[in-house]
Scaffold this active site. Structure first.
Site, PDB file in Angstrom:
ATOM      1  CG  HIS A 145      -2.065  -0.960   1.092  1.00 24.99           C
ATOM      2  ND1 HIS A 145      -3.380  -0.605   1.281  1.00 24.99           N
ATOM      3  CD2 HIS A 145      -2.081  -2.279   0.764  1.00 24.99           C
ATOM      4  CE1 HIS A 145      -4.162  -1.653   1.075  1.00 24.99           C
ATOM      5  NE2 HIS A 145      -3.396  -2.691   0.779  1.00 24.99           N
ATOM      6  CE1 TYR A 200      -5.601   4.267   8.124  1.00 22.52           C
ATOM      7  CE2 TYR A 200      -6.287   4.176  10.419  1.00 22.52           C
ATOM      8  CZ  TYR A 200      -5.499   3.709   9.386  1.00 22.52           C
ATOM      9  OH  TYR A 200      -4.604   2.692   9.624  1.00 22.52           O
ATOM     10  N   PRO A 249      -5.377   0.570  18.571  1.00 25.23           N
ATOM     11  CG  PRO A 249      -7.412  -0.238  17.751  1.00 25.23           C
ATOM     12  CD  PRO A 249      -6.763   0.310  18.991  1.00 25.23           C
ATOM     13  CE1 TYR A 303      -1.714   3.929   9.019  1.00 24.41           C
ATOM     14  CE2 TYR A 303      -0.499   2.771   7.292  1.00 24.41           C
ATOM     15  CZ  TYR A 303      -1.631   2.932   8.063  1.00 24.41           C
ATOM     16  OH  TYR A 303      -2.692   2.071   7.894  1.00 24.41           O
ATOM     17  CE  LYS A 338       3.206   3.402  13.752  1.00 24.25           C
ATOM     18  NZ  LYS A 338       2.860   2.615  12.579  1.00 24.25           N
TER      19      LYS A 338
HETATM   20  C1  DHB Z   1      -6.082  -2.615  10.394  1.00 22.35           C
HETATM   21  C2  DHB Z   1      -6.071  -2.304  11.731  1.00 22.35           C
HETATM   22  C3  DHB Z   1      -5.595  -1.092  12.153  1.00 22.35           C
HETATM   23  O1  DHB Z   1      -5.569  -0.789  13.451  1.00 22.35           O
HETATM   24  C4  DHB Z   1      -5.146  -0.151  11.250  1.00 22.35           C
HETATM   25  O2  DHB Z   1      -4.723   1.054  11.690  1.00 22.35           O
HETATM   26  C5  DHB Z   1      -5.133  -0.471   9.916  1.00 22.35           C
HETATM   27  C6  DHB Z   1      -5.607  -1.694   9.492  1.00 22.35           C
HETATM   28  C7  DHB Z   1      -6.612  -3.924   9.942  1.00 22.35           C
HETATM   29  O3  DHB Z   1      -7.012  -4.718  10.785  1.00 22.35           O
HETATM   30  O4  DHB Z   1      -6.654  -4.145   8.740  1.00 22.35           O
END
Ligand code: DHB
Length: 395
Positions: free
Chosen positions: A76, A205, A293, A385, A297
């Site tokens: 990505h 997001y 989440p 990221y 990270k």
């Molecule tokens: C996923 C989970 C995340 O916390 C994130 O920031 C991006 C992707 C996932 O489960 O695909």
């Protein structure tokens, strides 16, 4: 009589930290035993986050742990923030010349377990650690029971607590499971897996007045999506129609729908254990710290601990010096607090707290426009990221 085992490094937990550490140690001739209370099927089937940062993917591929982690098909090159009716893309390649890989954690575990088996040293599944004894000596032991009730004891030179967010190794290090630095959040994520085509090539997001949404993916046919919910929400209390309506909130692309075959509520918190070491016992990964989440990270941060520990244990067993064991905590904490900040910041920038005032919401939009409107701020988002380099930890 308990089954007695002996090794140089007893590793509690067959998650990303424990398995990667065992793999790296073996490469330099250090013997280890990995144990986990769960079965192999459970470990390989648990749904976790999906993003591997570029430096983490390079470690997995470069160390021979996983040949699949840098699959071009799952690379990505950016993410998008949707807010206030607009879409704002972060072009990782342009901003920091890096990318990430959508390679879900359970796939990483499948490869790491296969590597242990191929090396002739498979993890001991269904071996539940109950406690660490002799923790203040140079010969700590892990004692526990197998799923069929047999007692075991592993005597080691070093014990690694890589036993996740409910770590019992923390007790031998800090005197309790909860001693440390905490932050709770007044919201959680409602996550689904759906059998549907991708709605977007890259992750979205989204922040709207109704809260946060994340559109992620697993494969061309299976999608992972989340919406912000109350931490006490029962996953079975909403209809599929309501779920799709929540996921669409604030998201500009029209979501492609399909049957939802998994629903879960993920509660989250920020935590750093008060200490990461007691004598010959070390904490790594979620046992040492948990992050919310947002930004994915967790596993990538766990690898940083593992790389520091790998060096420290190499110096100890192969060169006879404890100096890197002595500096482990300080070395690891540098990235831990940076990642704590990043995860906290991404979380608070994109979620709406239940008690948010109109001021809070307008300020938050000010923040989002500041970040997306500045090349420097976009670079900071992209740098964090795609993953800070592991630097001295990975030589
Ligand atoms: C996923 C989970 C995340 O916390 C994130 O920031 C991006 C992707 C996932 O489960 O695909």
């Amino acid at each position: 009589m308990a089954t007695q085992m002996k090794t140089q490094v007893a590793i509690m937990g067959a998650g990303p930290s424990g398995l990667l550490l065992a793999h790296l140690l073996q490469r330099s001739g250090i013997d280890s035993i990995v144990i986990d209370g769960k079965s192999r099927e459970e470990i390989e089937g648990t749904v976790k986050a999906g993003i591997v940062e570029q430096p983490a993917a390079e470690v997995l591929v470069g160390s021979g742990a996983s040949s699949r982690a840098m699959n071009k098909e799952y690379e990505h090159h950016g993410i998008t923030f949707d807010f206030d009716g607009g879409s704002h893309r972060f072009d990782f390649t342009k901003l920091v010349n890096k990318s990430v890989f959508l390679f879900p954690q359970h796939e990483v575990l499948i490869d790491l377990i296969a590597a242990r088996i191929a090396a002739g040293n498979p993890p001991l599944f269904e071996h539940l650690a109950e406690k660490i004894i002799d923790e203040n000596t140079n010969n700590p032991k892990v004692v526990g029971k197998t799923a069929s009730g047999e007692e075991f004891e592993i005597s080691a030179d070093v014990v690694i607590g890589a036993d996740g967010s409910a770590s019992i190794a923390r007790i031998a290090v800090n005197g309790s499971q909860t001693s440390g630095y905490f932050r709770e959040y007044p919201f959680a994520w409602y996550g689904i897996l759906t059998e549907a085509p991708m709605s977007s090539d890259e992750l979205i997001y989204s922040r709207s007045e109704e809260g946060f949404v994340l559109i992620s993916t697993r494969t061309p046919d299976v999608q992972r999506m989340y919406f912000q919910c109350d931490p006490t929400m029962d996953p079975n209390s909403v209809s599929d129609e309501e779920i799709w309506a929540k996921l669409q909130l604030g998201v500009k692309v029209e979501l492609k729908r399909g049957p939802i075959f998994r629903k879960d509520v993920l509660r989250f918190r920020s935590f750093v254990a008060s200490g990461l070491r007691n004598n010959r016992i070390f904490l790594a990964g979620d046992a040492a710290h948990t992050v919310p989440p947002t930004g994915a990270k967790g596993m990538n941060l766990a690898f940083s601990d593992v790389l520091w520990l790998n060096q420290a244990l190499n110096a100890f067993f192969n060169e006879g010096t404890e100096s890197l064991m002595d500096s482990y905590q300080e070395d690891a904490l540098d990235r831990i607090w940076k990642a704590q900040n990043y995860s906290y910041w991404m979380t608070t920038m994109l979620h709406i707290a239940p008690d948010a005032t109109e001021f809070d919401k307008k300020r938050q939009l000010g923040e989002l426009y500041s970040v997306t409107g500045s090349e420097y701020a976009r670079q900071y988002v992209a740098e964090g990221y795609t993953g800070w380099e592991y630097g001295a930890a990975w030589k």
